[in-house]
Structure formats: C-alpha cells, structure tokens
Design a protein around this motif. Structure first.
Motif, mmCIF file in Angstrom:
data_model
loop_
_atom_site.group_PDB
_atom_site.id
_atom_site.type_symbol
_atom_site.label_atom_id
_atom_site.label_comp_id
_atom_site.label_asym_id
_atom_site.label_seq_id
_atom_site.Cartn_x
_atom_site.Cartn_y
_atom_site.Cartn_z
ATOM 1 N N THR A 198 25.278 -9.452 -26.991
ATOM 2 C CA THR A 198 25.110 -10.133 -28.295
ATOM 3 C C THR A 198 24.409 -11.466 -28.090
ATOM 4 O O THR A 198 24.855 -12.515 -28.587
ATOM 5 C CB THR A 198 26.448 -10.310 -29.040
ATOM 6 N N SER A 199 23.308 -11.427 -27.352
ATOM 7 C CA SER A 199 22.597 -12.660 -27.051
ATOM 8 C C SER A 199 21.139 -12.576 -27.453
ATOM 9 O O SER A 199 20.566 -11.484 -27.590
ATOM 10 C CB SER A 199 22.698 -12.982 -25.556
ATOM 11 N N PHE A 200 20.548 -13.722 -27.628
ATOM 12 C CA PHE A 200 19.125 -13.835 -27.981
ATOM 13 C C PHE A 200 18.651 -15.173 -27.421
ATOM 14 O O PHE A 200 18.298 -16.096 -28.147
ATOM 15 C CB PHE A 200 18.953 -13.756 -29.498
ATOM 16 N N HIS A 201 18.627 -15.274 -26.100
ATOM 17 C CA HIS A 201 18.293 -16.531 -25.436
ATOM 18 C C HIS A 201 16.785 -16.795 -25.482
ATOM 19 O O HIS A 201 15.973 -15.876 -25.349
ATOM 20 C CB HIS A 201 18.751 -16.507 -23.977
ATOM 21 N N LEU A 202 16.438 -18.051 -25.619
ATOM 22 C CA LEU A 202 15.041 -18.485 -25.701
ATOM 23 C C LEU A 202 14.607 -19.023 -24.340
ATOM 24 O O LEU A 202 15.332 -19.818 -23.735
ATOM 25 C CB LEU A 202 14.893 -19.579 -26.764
ATOM 26 N N THR A 203 13.427 -18.616 -23.884
ATOM 27 C CA THR A 203 12.938 -19.087 -22.590
ATOM 28 C C THR A 203 11.474 -19.476 -22.677
ATOM 29 O O THR A 203 10.733 -19.036 -23.559
ATOM 30 C CB THR A 203 13.093 -18.010 -21.491
ATOM 31 N N GLY B 209 6.705 -15.498 -28.826
ATOM 32 C CA GLY B 209 6.447 -16.381 -29.947
ATOM 33 C C GLY B 209 5.310 -17.337 -29.663
ATOM 34 O O GLY B 209 4.507 -17.128 -28.763
ATOM 35 N N ILE B 210 5.294 -18.411 -30.429
ATOM 36 C CA ILE B 210 4.237 -19.397 -30.261
ATOM 37 C C ILE B 210 4.572 -20.363 -29.130
ATOM 38 O O ILE B 210 5.726 -20.440 -28.696
ATOM 39 C CB ILE B 210 3.999 -20.178 -31.570
ATOM 40 N N ASN B 211 3.563 -21.079 -28.679
ATOM 41 C CA ASN B 211 3.722 -22.130 -27.669
ATOM 42 C C ASN B 211 4.322 -21.635 -26.356
ATOM 43 O O ASN B 211 4.941 -22.409 -25.624
ATOM 44 C CB ASN B 211 4.589 -23.279 -28.218
ATOM 45 N N GLY B 212 4.151 -20.358 -26.049
ATOM 46 C CA GLY B 212 4.606 -19.822 -24.769
ATOM 47 C C GLY B 212 6.077 -19.447 -24.711
ATOM 48 O O GLY B 212 6.586 -19.079 -23.642
ATOM 49 N N PHE B 213 6.783 -19.532 -25.805
ATOM 50 C CA PHE B 213 8.201 -19.166 -25.832
ATOM 51 C C PHE B 213 8.380 -17.665 -26.023
ATOM 52 O O PHE B 213 7.550 -17.004 -26.635
ATOM 53 C CB PHE B 213 8.918 -19.899 -26.971
ATOM 54 N N GLU B 214 9.473 -17.154 -25.487
ATOM 55 C CA GLU B 214 9.856 -15.779 -25.728
ATOM 56 C C GLU B 214 11.365 -15.676 -25.719
ATOM 57 O O GLU B 214 12.071 -16.570 -25.239
ATOM 58 C CB GLU B 214 9.245 -14.821 -24.709
ATOM 59 N N ALA B 215 11.876 -14.599 -26.280
ATOM 60 C CA ALA B 215 13.321 -14.382 -26.339
ATOM 61 C C ALA B 215 13.587 -12.894 -26.183
ATOM 62 O O ALA B 215 12.792 -12.055 -26.604
ATOM 63 C CB ALA B 215 13.895 -14.896 -27.651
ATOM 64 N N GLU B 216 14.721 -12.595 -25.582
ATOM 65 C CA GLU B 216 15.095 -11.201 -25.361
ATOM 66 C C GLU B 216 16.384 -10.876 -26.094
ATOM 67 O O GLU B 216 17.403 -11.570 -25.940
ATOM 68 C CB GLU B 216 15.264 -10.904 -23.876
ATOM 69 N N PHE B 217 16.349 -9.831 -26.907
ATOM 70 C CA PHE B 217 17.531 -9.361 -27.616
ATOM 71 C C PHE B 217 18.330 -8.448 -26.689
ATOM 72 O O PHE B 217 17.810 -7.445 -26.201
ATOM 73 C CB PHE B 217 17.122 -8.597 -28.875
ATOM 74 N N LYS B 218 19.585 -8.814 -26.448
ATOM 75 C CA LYS B 218 20.470 -7.991 -25.623
ATOM 76 C C LYS B 218 21.705 -7.644 -26.446
ATOM 77 O O LYS B 218 22.626 -8.457 -26.588
ATOM 78 C CB LYS B 218 20.856 -8.721 -24.342
ATOM 79 N N LYS B 219 21.714 -6.427 -26.941
ATOM 80 C CA LYS B 219 22.808 -6.010 -27.814
ATOM 81 C C LYS B 219 24.140 -6.023 -27.089
ATOM 82 O O LYS B 219 25.163 -6.436 -27.637
ATOM 83 C CB LYS B 219 22.517 -4.610 -28.370
#
Lengths: 114, 114
Positions: B72-77, B59-69
């Motif tokens: 059931t998580s979508f943590h932002l890092t 995403g913007i500003n250096g953020f990313e997230a990983e979808f783990k089915k």
C-alpha cells in the motif's frame, strides 16, 4: 502555469466578518473543488461543484458556501469568520471525461483572520 | 474512507543524492494516487499520477513513483537531487475519477544542500 487563477492573493479580515474568494478555472473545465490548507498541513477538501451544483462536501460547517458560474468562474464564501479560518485557500479545476480527471490548482488566496 | 500517510515531515539530501519520499495509503477500493509539489507561496503543481495503468509512473522534472499494492505504498523517487527540487511534496489519494475528491497527506518538506 495551470490556467487557474485566484483573487485576491492575500486578504486580512477580522473575526465575525464575511469574505468572498474567487477562482477562474481553465476554459471548459466543468468541475471546481475548494481546499483549505492550514499552516504546516496538507490541503483539506471543502466542497466540489460540478456543472454549477454542489457535488460533494468535506467536514466544513454551512458557513462555508460556494457558487460556480457558467463562465468557469467560482466563489467561496465564508461567513462569521473565526480565527481558525486563517489559511491558504486553493481552488482546483478539472474536466471530468470518462475515467480521466486531473485537478489543476490555482496559486491560492492567503486569508488572515484577526 | 481513504487516507494518506507521509513518513517524515522533513527530508534532507545533498545535491546529486537520491531523493526518496515515502507515502502509504489506505483505501477500501483501488485508488488513484497523486504526487503534488508546492513551492513557497505558490499553489500545487502535479508531478505525476497513478490511475491503474503501469505501476511505475514517470512524472515531470525527473521524478517517478511506483505503486505497490502489497505494501500500500506509492513512494516518490528521483535519482539525483537538484537545488531547485527544494519544496514541499504532497501525496494524495482519490477513490475514483469523476466526482472525486483528493485526500492529502500532511506533506514532506524536501531540503537540498549543496
């Protein structure tokens, strides 16, 4: 900047009064959604309009109503205001195209009911 | 029905440290997932979204997230926090695109210390 504007920015009303909040969407966006964000909470979905028709509604009473106009503007009306209606009201516009949709939020209207 | 749980109402990190904001979702069908950021007295800004393409979303500003089915998580890092990252972050889920509504978590306030 999301291209979505809302007015007024702040508003103070008394219990029992009626209020109208306004939103101007991005040009061409055919869908507008309204959310209520109480202090310390995430936004809660109120309703959505698609091409000037109500397209879905959250768990809000009928005294919350809305309109969407052909010029991409919309209104949220709340009758018989209650103290618990004090919140930040957000509108979000989006363009539904196939499987792609992103909601763009305005800055919100902060309503205080006394 | 879908729902989102954000673990931790407040997360504190030092400038330069790793940022990890947790989000777990519940959905009966494959979801679309979003992270929004809200700065004080402002509306919501989209950071990133997952729409069933790549599971790692940048995403913007250096953020990313990983979808783990499976989780059931979508943590932002973000690898390295900046003072300007201090804000409230909301995870949201929608069932599909088009005529969809967002269901938000309660938010996580990120505090960044020098």
């Amino acid at each position: 900047e999301t291209g979505v504007t809302q007015s007024p920015t702040h508003l103070i009303k008394t219990r029992g009064q009626q209020v109208t909040l306004r939103c101007s969407s991005q040009s061409g966006h055919n869908t507008v959604s309204w959310y209520q964000q109480a202090l310390g909470q995430g936004p809660q979905f109120i309703f959505q309009y698609y091409r000037e028709e109500e397209n879905g509604r959250g768990n809000f009473p009928p005294r919350f109503s809305g309109l969407q106009f052909p010029n991409y503007s919309s209104e949220l009306n709340v009758n018989a205001l209650e103290l618990d209606d004090s919140a930040l009201y957000l509108c979000a516009s989006s363009l539904v195209q196939g499987n792609s949709e992103t909601q763009y939020f305005g800055p919100g209207t902060r309503l205080l009911v006394l | 029905a879908q729902s989102v749980t954000q673990l931790g109402s407040h997360v504190s990190v030092s400038e330069g440290a790793l940022v990890l904001l947790r989000c777990n979702y519940s959905s009966s069908v494959p979801p679309y997932l979003f992270w929004y950021v809200q700065y004080p007295n402002q509306g919501l800004q989209l950071l990133l979204k997952y729409t069933s393409a790549a599971t790692l979303v940048k995403g913007i500003n250096g953020f990313e997230a990983e979808f783990k089915k499976s989780e059931t998580s979508f943590h932002l890092t973000k690898p390295s926090a900046h003072m300007s990252d201090a804000a409230e972050y909301f995870c949201a889920v929608s069932l599909n695109s088009g005529y969809s509504t967002l269901t938000f978590g309660k938010g996580t306030m990120l505090l960044v210390s020098p």
